[in-house]
Design an enzyme around this catalytic site. Structure first.
Site, PDB file in Angstrom:
ATOM      1  CB  SER A   1      22.164  35.816 -91.853  1.00 44.47           C
ATOM      2  OG  SER A   1      23.319  35.739 -91.036  1.00 44.47           O
TER       3      SER A   1
ATOM      4  CG  HIS B   1      19.120  36.832 -88.996  1.00 44.12           C
ATOM      5  ND1 HIS B   1      18.040  36.595 -88.169  1.00 44.12           N
ATOM      6  CD2 HIS B   1      20.058  35.920 -88.644  1.00 44.12           C
ATOM      7  CE1 HIS B   1      18.315  35.579 -87.362  1.00 44.12           C
ATOM      8  NE2 HIS B   1      19.535  35.148 -87.625  1.00 44.12           N
TER       9      HIS B   1
ATOM     10  CG  ASP C   1      23.218  34.813 -87.367  1.00 45.49           C
ATOM     11  OD1 ASP C   1      22.224  34.452 -86.707  1.00 45.49           O
ATOM     12  OD2 ASP C   1      23.292  34.698 -88.601  1.00 45.49           O
TER      13      ASP C   1
ATOM     14  CG  MET D   1      27.138  33.237 -83.147  1.00 39.07           C
ATOM     15  SD  MET D   1      27.740  31.936 -84.225  1.00 39.07           S
ATOM     16  CE  MET D   1      26.596  32.077 -85.599  1.00 39.07           C
TER      17      MET D   1
ATOM     18  CG  HIS E   1      19.628  34.270 -83.902  1.00 36.42           C
ATOM     19  ND1 HIS E   1      19.927  33.296 -84.848  1.00 36.42           N
ATOM     20  CD2 HIS E   1      19.307  33.597 -82.764  1.00 36.42           C
ATOM     21  CE1 HIS E   1      19.794  32.100 -84.297  1.00 36.42           C
ATOM     22  NE2 HIS E   1      19.428  32.252 -83.037  1.00 36.42           N
TER      23      HIS E   1
ATOM     24  CG  MET F   1      22.614  31.881 -81.733  1.00 35.59           C
ATOM     25  SD  MET F   1      23.237  31.578 -83.403  1.00 35.59           S
ATOM     26  CE  MET F   1      23.293  33.246 -84.010  1.00 35.59           C
TER      27      MET F   1
ATOM     28  CG  MET G   1      18.104  27.679 -84.215  1.00 36.85           C
ATOM     29  SD  MET G   1      18.790  29.034 -85.184  1.00 36.85           S
ATOM     30  CE  MET G   1      20.063  28.241 -86.156  1.00 36.85           C
TER      31      MET G   1
ATOM     32  N   GLY H   1      25.612  28.221 -84.799  1.00 37.85           N
ATOM     33  CA  GLY H   1      27.055  28.405 -84.640  1.00 37.85           C
ATOM     34  C   GLY H   1      27.757  28.786 -85.925  1.00 37.85           C
ATOM     35  CG  PHE H   2      29.885  27.094 -87.486  1.00 37.11           C
ATOM     36  CD1 PHE H   2      31.075  27.825 -87.408  1.00 37.11           C
ATOM     37  CD2 PHE H   2      29.605  26.186 -86.476  1.00 37.11           C
ATOM     38  CE1 PHE H   2      31.958  27.638 -86.357  1.00 37.11           C
ATOM     39  CE2 PHE H   2      30.481  25.986 -85.414  1.00 37.11           C
ATOM     40  CZ  PHE H   2      31.669  26.708 -85.360  1.00 37.11           C
TER      41      PHE H   2
ATOM     42  N   GLY I   1      26.361  28.131 -93.584  1.00 36.32           N
ATOM     43  CA  GLY I   1      26.783  27.139 -94.570  1.00 36.32           C
ATOM     44  C   GLY I   1      26.522  25.692 -94.203  1.00 36.32           C
TER      45      GLY I   1
ATOM     46  CG  ASP J   1      18.712  31.395 -88.603  1.00 37.74           C
ATOM     47  OD1 ASP J   1      19.396  31.314 -89.626  1.00 37.74           O
ATOM     48  OD2 ASP J   1      19.095  31.984 -87.566  1.00 37.74           O
ATOM     49  N   GLY J   2      18.655  28.711 -91.132  1.00 45.00           N
ATOM     50  CA  GLY J   2      19.722  27.735 -91.318  1.00 45.00           C
ATOM     51  C   GLY J   2      19.516  26.819 -92.506  1.00 45.00           C
ATOM     52  N   GLY J   3      20.488  26.839 -93.413  1.00 44.32           N
ATOM     53  CA  GLY J   3      20.457  25.902 -94.532  1.00 44.32           C
ATOM     54  C   GLY J   3      19.394  26.203 -95.572  1.00 44.32           C
TER      55      GLY J   3
END
Ligand code: DX5
Ligand code: ZN
Length: 232
Positions: A15, A40, A42, A44, A73, A75, A144, A149-150, A152, A182-184
């Site tokens: 991403s 990817h 993102d 937003m 993606h 959002m 998700m 939104g963020f 990290g 997606d995420g972490g």
């Protein structure tokens, strides 16, 4: 993976949200040299999620600069207003959030009609059962594993049961959608996400904030491929 160029059983989708935007072209070229197949993106809007990021001009520039697949993606609220524009800008894959698309059936059809792969994304608090009716119409489901939104943030393990459930439904109903998480995601979490069923794994921070993004990409891909072998 259906419609997605693939090197192996699981693909890593870096991403660019955590990239160094002053060196984006260079960073993409490095990842491509390592065998990366897709990026990817993102998107937003500061409304559906509390952050503003990348929009159409960046997707257009990326399309001119690389032949990697672009996984957008969205959002954003009211995604129907923009799916065609993202496809025209060069998106190969477009996902919208279930929570932002009350007429999901129509939105997914519009994405496919515009020539892109159609995906639906689910927030951590949204149950997978809400996708039951549309699964035959999706090319991929994006689960998700953080609140969007963020970059990290910490991986939320509730995503694992959702991946398992979707993988079961896919097998039972003989469907072919791809499962994206997606995420972490990092070295600590990629194995369990892949064992739970993910075949496309989004990574921002653990690649772009690493001292050597290419090496991290390769390490994560190796961990993902080993995890596939451990699946029961
Ligand atoms: C979060 C985005 C993710 C995010 C992942 O809203 O959808 O794609 O960039 O970032 P990391 O890998 O840092 O969790
Ligand atoms: Zn994302």
């Amino acid at each position: 993976m259906r419609g997605i160029k693939s090197n192996g059983p699981v693909e890593i989708a870096p991403s660019i949200l955590a990239a160094d935007f002053t060196r984006l072209g260079e960073q993409i070229a490095e990842l491509k040299a390592a065998g990366c197949q897709l990026l990817h993106i993102d998107v937003m809007d500061g409304h559906f999620v509390p952050n503003l990021t990348i929009g159409l001009p960046v997707v257009r520039s990326l399309r001119r600069a690389t032949d990697l697949a672009l996984d957008c993606h969205l959002m954003i609220s009211e995604p129907d207003r923009y799916v065609e524009a993202f496809a025209e800008a060069g998106a190969d894959m477009i996902s919208v959030h279930q929570e932002a698309a009350p007429h999901l059936d129509r939105t997914l059809a519009a994405i496919r009609a515009a020539g892109a792969r159609a995906g639906v994304a689910l927030n951590p608090a949204t149950p997978v059962v809400l996708l039951s009716e549309v699964l035959p119409q999706v090319d991929y489901v994006l689960v998700m594993s953080v609140n969007p939104g963020f970059a990290g943030q910490q991986f939320l393990p509730g995503a694992l049961a959702k991946l398992r459930q979707l993988a079961d439904w896919r097998a039972d109903r003989r469907l072919h959608f791809c499962l994206e998480v997606d995420g972490g995601i990092g070295v600590e979490t990629i194995g369990e996400a892949v064992r739970a069923g993910a075949d496309l794994v989004v990574v921002a921070t653990s690649i772009f904030h690493a001292p050597n993004p290419r090496q991290s990409f390769e390490q994560l891909r190796q961990l993902a491929w080993s995890a596939v072998a451990e699946k029961v």
